[in-house]
Design an enzyme around this catalytic site. Structure first.
Site, PDB file in Angstrom:
ATOM      1  N   GLN A 194     -26.357   0.853  39.033  1.00 56.00           N
ATOM      2  CA  GLN A 194     -26.248   0.236  37.713  1.00 56.00           C
ATOM      3  C   GLN A 194     -26.337  -1.285  37.830  1.00 56.00           C
ATOM      4  O   GLN A 194     -25.805  -1.881  38.756  1.00 56.00           O
ATOM      5  CB  GLN A 194     -24.927   0.633  37.064  1.00 56.00           C
ATOM      6  CG  GLN A 194     -24.805   0.232  35.611  1.00 56.00           C
ATOM      7  CD  GLN A 194     -23.548   0.784  34.971  1.00 56.00           C
ATOM      8  OE1 GLN A 194     -22.927   1.702  35.501  1.00 56.00           O
ATOM      9  NE2 GLN A 194     -23.151   0.248  33.833  1.00 56.00           N
ATOM     10  N   SER A 228     -24.097   3.143  45.000  1.00 53.33           N
ATOM     11  CA  SER A 228     -23.274   3.731  43.939  1.00 53.33           C
ATOM     12  C   SER A 228     -24.039   4.849  43.228  1.00 53.33           C
ATOM     13  O   SER A 228     -24.316   5.891  43.817  1.00 53.33           O
ATOM     14  CB  SER A 228     -22.817   2.640  42.970  1.00 53.33           C
ATOM     15  OG  SER A 228     -21.900   3.138  42.023  1.00 53.33           O
ATOM     16  N   LEU A 229     -24.418   4.659  41.985  1.00 52.19           N
ATOM     17  CA  LEU A 229     -25.224   5.629  41.246  1.00 52.19           C
ATOM     18  C   LEU A 229     -26.424   6.104  42.059  1.00 52.19           C
ATOM     19  O   LEU A 229     -26.810   7.275  42.018  1.00 52.19           O
ATOM     20  CB  LEU A 229     -25.698   4.997  39.943  1.00 52.19           C
ATOM     21  CG  LEU A 229     -26.978   5.568  39.312  1.00 52.19           C
ATOM     22  CD1 LEU A 229     -26.710   6.919  38.725  1.00 52.19           C
ATOM     23  CD2 LEU A 229     -27.535   4.615  38.303  1.00 52.19           C
ATOM     24  N   ARG A 241     -20.924  11.516  34.719  1.00 47.81           N
ATOM     25  CA  ARG A 241     -20.275  10.442  35.483  1.00 47.81           C
ATOM     26  C   ARG A 241     -20.193   9.170  34.659  1.00 47.81           C
ATOM     27  O   ARG A 241     -19.141   8.518  34.588  1.00 47.81           O
ATOM     28  CB  ARG A 241     -21.067  10.191  36.761  1.00 47.81           C
ATOM     29  CG  ARG A 241     -20.559   9.047  37.640  1.00 47.81           C
ATOM     30  CD  ARG A 241     -21.526   8.841  38.794  1.00 47.81           C
ATOM     31  NE  ARG A 241     -21.036   7.936  39.823  1.00 47.81           N
ATOM     32  CZ  ARG A 241     -21.391   6.655  39.931  1.00 47.81           C
ATOM     33  NH1 ARG A 241     -22.204   6.114  39.043  1.00 47.81           N
ATOM     34  NH2 ARG A 241     -20.924   5.908  40.935  1.00 47.81           N
ATOM     35  N   HIS A 275     -15.207   1.629  41.199  1.00 53.73           N
ATOM     36  CA  HIS A 275     -14.924   1.771  42.630  1.00 53.73           C
ATOM     37  C   HIS A 275     -13.549   1.219  42.994  1.00 53.73           C
ATOM     38  O   HIS A 275     -13.378   0.518  43.989  1.00 53.73           O
ATOM     39  CB  HIS A 275     -16.025   1.111  43.470  1.00 53.73           C
ATOM     40  CG  HIS A 275     -17.380   1.689  43.215  1.00 53.73           C
ATOM     41  ND1 HIS A 275     -17.721   2.964  43.582  1.00 53.73           N
ATOM     42  CD2 HIS A 275     -18.468   1.176  42.571  1.00 53.73           C
ATOM     43  CE1 HIS A 275     -18.958   3.215  43.189  1.00 53.73           C
ATOM     44  NE2 HIS A 275     -19.431   2.159  42.573  1.00 53.73           N
ATOM     45  N   GLN A 278     -16.166   8.392  45.900  1.00 54.20           N
ATOM     46  CA  GLN A 278     -16.929   7.168  45.645  1.00 54.20           C
ATOM     47  C   GLN A 278     -16.451   6.436  44.400  1.00 54.20           C
ATOM     48  O   GLN A 278     -16.520   5.210  44.313  1.00 54.20           O
ATOM     49  CB  GLN A 278     -18.409   7.518  45.512  1.00 54.20           C
ATOM     50  CG  GLN A 278     -19.353   6.347  45.416  1.00 54.20           C
ATOM     51  CD  GLN A 278     -20.552   6.663  44.545  1.00 54.20           C
ATOM     52  OE1 GLN A 278     -20.430   6.819  43.342  1.00 54.20           O
ATOM     53  NE2 GLN A 278     -21.709   6.774  45.170  1.00 54.20           N
TER      54      GLN A 278
END
Length: 315
Positions: free
Chosen positions: A10, A89-90, A114, A200, A246
């Site tokens: 993102q 991440s994503l 998510r 996170h 995560q």
């Protein structure tokens, strides 16, 4: 050449992204995707508005879908498979789908869930945010954060993006304290980020619970290419646990790329909008070859350069 494919997270979204992809990959980005999402992916990417596209619940599925479509275009013409994959991440979800660990549409639904869970967790918690600490050793930053937590603060390391680039997350009051006191504490620069919450970090615990329920409906398979997990910086072995962890743990992108380099990977290919992971790869693995595939045309150019790369990988 042994190469790894990296997918962005993102923050890489922008209005107008993927214009060529919607024509090239309608099966991935057309009605089937819209049915999963409940809104038009093409209209949002093409027209915005930016305020809507940058929302966590919209940006994440949009980036996942476009990055995966670029992967499909890439693998259709690449001469050799990658030795490994990872995502920021994503982007880890894109890597898992690209490696065959889950169905593309299942992944799209999971990413949408998510994003919604993360947005809801941020709205339900005390005000929280993130900031980037630039130009200071990680150990120095970690010690400052630990001392703040000992005095009751809620602030943690969130993204180890590159040497001297650590993103922190926490309660808005604690992050604002670090921004204001950074110089006095010996930090070179602390830059507040415009984000929806403390991603996170433990602030995302409610989102992790929601994600666990959504993950239970997904069938996972062993990836055909090693996918390095954000939380361990090693090839993933327990996908559900990795994805849930995560949300509340840091993205260890520096360690991830260093581990890939130790496995004799010398080339990194960013596939997706923007070029963020390419920039991080250049900083983390000095002297490596870094390429960007952010459109159908550039993906074809990059794929043509993969001859002889990527095979015999065991992670």
């Amino acid at each position: 050449m042994r190469y790894a494919v990296l997918f962005p997270g993102q923050g890489s979204q922008f209005v107008g992204m993927g214009a060529d992809l919607f024509a090239a990959r309608p099966g991935l980005l057309g009605p089937a995707a819209d049915e999963v999402l409940g809104w038009s992916l093409e209209e949002l990417c093409r027209d915005g508005p930016e305020e809507l596209l940058t929302r966590t619940d919209k940006a994440q599925p949009a980036l996942y879908a476009l990055s995966y479509a670029l992967w499909e275009s890439f693998q259709a013409v690449a001469d050799a498979p990658p030795a490994a994959m990872a995502g920021h991440s994503l982007g880890e979800y894109t890597a898992l789908a690209a490696a065959g660990a889950m169905d593309y549409l299942d992944g799209l639904a999971l990413v949408a869930a998510r994003g919604e869970a993360m947005a809801a967790a941020a709205e339900a918690s005390d005000p929280s945010t993130m900031a980037a600490v630039v130009g200071s050793p990680d150990a120095v930053v970690e010690e400052i954060l630990a001392q703040r937590r000992e005095s009751g603060g809620r602030i943690w390391a969130a993204n180890y993006n590159a040497p001297g680039q650590l993103v922190i997350a926490g309660a808005r009051a604690d992050v604002e304290w670090l921004v204001a006191a950074g110089k006095e504490l010996g930090l070179r620069r602390v830059i507040p980020l415009t984000v929806g919450g403390a991603f996170h970090s433990p602030f995302m615990a409610p989102a992790a619970e929601s994600l666990s329920r959504a993950i239970a409906d997904v069938e996972f398979r062993d990836p055909v290419v090693p996918v390095y997990a954000n939380v361990t910086a090693a090839p993933v072995t327990d996908i559900p646990r990795s994805l849930v962890s995560q949300l509340t743990g840091p993205v260890r992108f520096v360690e991830t790329l260093e581990a890939m380099a130790a496995a004799d990977i010398d080339t990194f290919i960013h596939l997706g909008p923007g070029d963020v992971t390419a920039g991080l790869a250049r900083k983390i693995v000095k002297g490596s070859t870094v390429m960007v595939g952010d459109s159908v045309a550039t993906v074809e150019e990059v794929a043509a350069m993969t001859s002889g790369g990527g095979t015999d990988a065991d992670g």
